[in-house]
Design a protein around this motif. Structure first.
Motif, mmCIF file in Angstrom:
data_model
loop_
_atom_site.group_PDB
_atom_site.id
_atom_site.type_symbol
_atom_site.label_atom_id
_atom_site.label_comp_id
_atom_site.label_asym_id
_atom_site.label_seq_id
_atom_site.Cartn_x
_atom_site.Cartn_y
_atom_site.Cartn_z
ATOM 1 N N LEU A 146 -9.382 3.332 -9.374
ATOM 2 C CA LEU A 146 -8.821 2.093 -9.909
ATOM 3 C C LEU A 146 -8.188 2.303 -11.288
ATOM 4 C CD1 LEU A 146 -11.475 -0.550 -8.833
ATOM 5 C CD2 LEU A 146 -9.085 -0.432 -8.086
ATOM 6 N N PHE A 147 -8.876 3.021 -12.162
ATOM 7 C CA PHE A 147 -8.317 3.242 -13.498
ATOM 8 C C PHE A 147 -7.039 4.074 -13.425
ATOM 9 C CE2 PHE A 147 -12.275 1.522 -14.967
ATOM 10 C CZ PHE A 147 -11.959 0.964 -16.189
ATOM 11 N N GLU A 148 -7.043 5.107 -12.601
ATOM 12 C CA GLU A 148 -5.848 5.952 -12.458
ATOM 13 C C GLU A 148 -4.690 5.158 -11.855
ATOM 14 O OE1 GLU A 148 -4.492 9.638 -9.672
ATOM 15 O OE2 GLU A 148 -6.463 9.815 -10.619
ATOM 16 N N TYR A 149 -4.944 4.434 -10.781
ATOM 17 C CA TYR A 149 -3.878 3.690 -10.124
ATOM 18 C C TYR A 149 -3.389 2.546 -10.998
ATOM 19 C CZ TYR A 149 -5.783 6.147 -6.031
ATOM 20 O OH TYR A 149 -6.252 7.087 -5.161
ATOM 21 N N ASN A 150 -4.286 1.931 -11.745
ATOM 22 C CA ASN A 150 -3.873 0.859 -12.638
ATOM 23 C C ASN A 150 -2.914 1.398 -13.696
ATOM 24 O OD1 ASN A 150 -4.064 -1.949 -13.394
ATOM 25 N ND2 ASN A 150 -5.103 -1.223 -15.228
ATOM 26 N N PHE A 168 5.082 -0.094 -10.741
ATOM 27 C CA PHE A 168 5.347 -1.244 -9.882
ATOM 28 C C PHE A 168 5.907 -2.411 -10.703
ATOM 29 C CE2 PHE A 168 4.143 -5.186 -7.791
ATOM 30 C CZ PHE A 168 4.515 -4.968 -6.477
ATOM 31 N N LYS A 169 5.258 -2.723 -11.820
ATOM 32 C CA LYS A 169 5.699 -3.848 -12.646
ATOM 33 C C LYS A 169 7.061 -3.566 -13.277
ATOM 34 C CE LYS A 169 1.858 -4.108 -15.041
ATOM 35 N NZ LYS A 169 0.789 -4.531 -15.963
ATOM 36 N N LYS A 174 0.867 -1.167 0.000
ATOM 37 C CA LYS A 174 0.000 0.000 0.000
ATOM 38 C C LYS A 174 0.908 1.222 0.000
ATOM 39 C CE LYS A 174 -0.518 0.315 4.989
ATOM 40 N NZ LYS A 174 -1.442 0.475 6.091
ATOM 41 N N ASN A 175 0.351 2.346 -0.436
ATOM 42 C CA ASN A 175 1.074 3.612 -0.362
ATOM 43 C C ASN A 175 0.043 4.732 -0.235
ATOM 44 O OD1 ASN A 175 0.135 4.276 -2.965
ATOM 45 N ND2 ASN A 175 2.010 3.570 -3.962
ATOM 46 N N ASN A 176 0.454 5.953 -0.462
ATOM 47 C CA ASN A 176 -0.476 7.083 -0.314
ATOM 48 C C ASN A 176 -1.635 7.021 -1.302
ATOM 49 O OD1 ASN A 176 1.044 8.123 1.746
ATOM 50 N ND2 ASN A 176 2.133 9.587 0.468
ATOM 51 N N HIS A 177 -1.469 6.284 -2.381
ATOM 52 C CA HIS A 177 -2.522 6.170 -3.395
ATOM 53 C C HIS A 177 -3.286 4.848 -3.251
ATOM 54 C CE1 HIS A 177 -0.925 9.673 -5.399
ATOM 55 N NE2 HIS A 177 0.276 9.107 -5.405
ATOM 56 N N LEU A 178 -2.555 3.768 -3.148
ATOM 57 C CA LEU A 178 -3.161 2.438 -3.181
ATOM 58 C C LEU A 178 -3.678 2.018 -1.812
ATOM 59 C CD1 LEU A 178 -0.446 0.494 -5.205
ATOM 60 C CD2 LEU A 178 -2.516 1.585 -6.084
ATOM 61 N N ASP A 179 -4.927 1.562 -1.777
ATOM 62 C CA ASP A 179 -5.436 0.952 -0.554
ATOM 63 C C ASP A 179 -4.751 -0.388 -0.332
ATOM 64 O OD1 ASP A 179 -7.147 2.942 0.274
ATOM 65 O OD2 ASP A 179 -8.949 1.995 -0.554
ATOM 66 N N LEU A 180 -4.736 -1.219 -1.380
ATOM 67 C CA LEU A 180 -4.106 -2.536 -1.261
ATOM 68 C C LEU A 180 -3.785 -3.067 -2.651
ATOM 69 C CD1 LEU A 180 -3.299 -5.021 0.451
ATOM 70 C CD2 LEU A 180 -5.673 -5.765 0.332
ATOM 71 N N PHE A 186 -1.027 4.406 -13.611
ATOM 72 C CA PHE A 186 0.206 4.996 -13.108
ATOM 73 C C PHE A 186 0.959 4.078 -12.140
ATOM 74 C CE2 PHE A 186 -2.211 8.832 -14.290
ATOM 75 C CZ PHE A 186 -1.285 9.426 -15.133
ATOM 76 N N GLU A 187 0.309 3.660 -11.081
ATOM 77 C CA GLU A 187 0.986 2.901 -10.035
ATOM 78 C C GLU A 187 1.381 1.492 -10.486
ATOM 79 O OE1 GLU A 187 1.782 4.252 -6.999
ATOM 80 O OE2 GLU A 187 0.901 6.129 -7.679
#
Length: 135
Positions: free
Chosen positions: A65-69, A76-77, A25-31, A71-72
């Motif tokens: 979800l769309f934004e985090y998918n 991450f990958k 998790k981070n400031n953006h992602l819940d999990l 950018f984050e």
């Protein structure tokens, strides 16, 4: 609402860790739960819908979800050299909504839905079993 949000994440975190997932998790992602060996990831946004605010919370969750998918997850990958062909986006609610039509809309967007409360994960919409997502 914050307590319900924390409860959702606690249930999911414990369950996914027990199934061999690494949880982030981070400031953006819940999990973000990743099972690299299975090439599987669950990007989870927790939403408390205690106050008959299901649609408002779901709309906010869709955007997140769309934004985090985009950018984050890409970062991450790339940082870890991971390919995650079985990547799922999940909205996890604090209680089951009565709005089946909107659950259908979420599923149409390829967003899976569930309720996580009182140590129990209950699938919603087109998700018939949590194991379908998490193995």
């Amino acid at each position: 609402a914050e307590t319900a949000h924390a409860d959702i994440l606690s249930v999911l975190y414990d369950t996914l860790e027990s199934r061999g997932y690494a949880c982030f998790k981070n400031n953006h992602l819940d999990l973000l739960a990743v099972h690299a060996a299975q090439g599987r990831s669950l990007l989870i946004e927790a939403k408390s819908n205690e106050n008959a605010n299901f649609r408002a919370q779901a709309r906010k969750g869709i955007a997140q979800l769309f934004e985090y998918n985009y950018f984050e997850m890409q970062r991450f990958k790339a940082e870890r050299g991971l390919a995650l062909p079985h990547a799922h986006q999940v909205l996890a609610f604090s209680q089951a909504p009565a709005d089946a039509d909107y659950l259908g809309f979420l599923n149409h967007l390829k967003i899976r839905t569930l309720v996580a409360q009182a140590e129990v994960i209950t699938p919603l919409g087109d998700l018939t079993d949590f194991a379908e997502l998490a193995g």
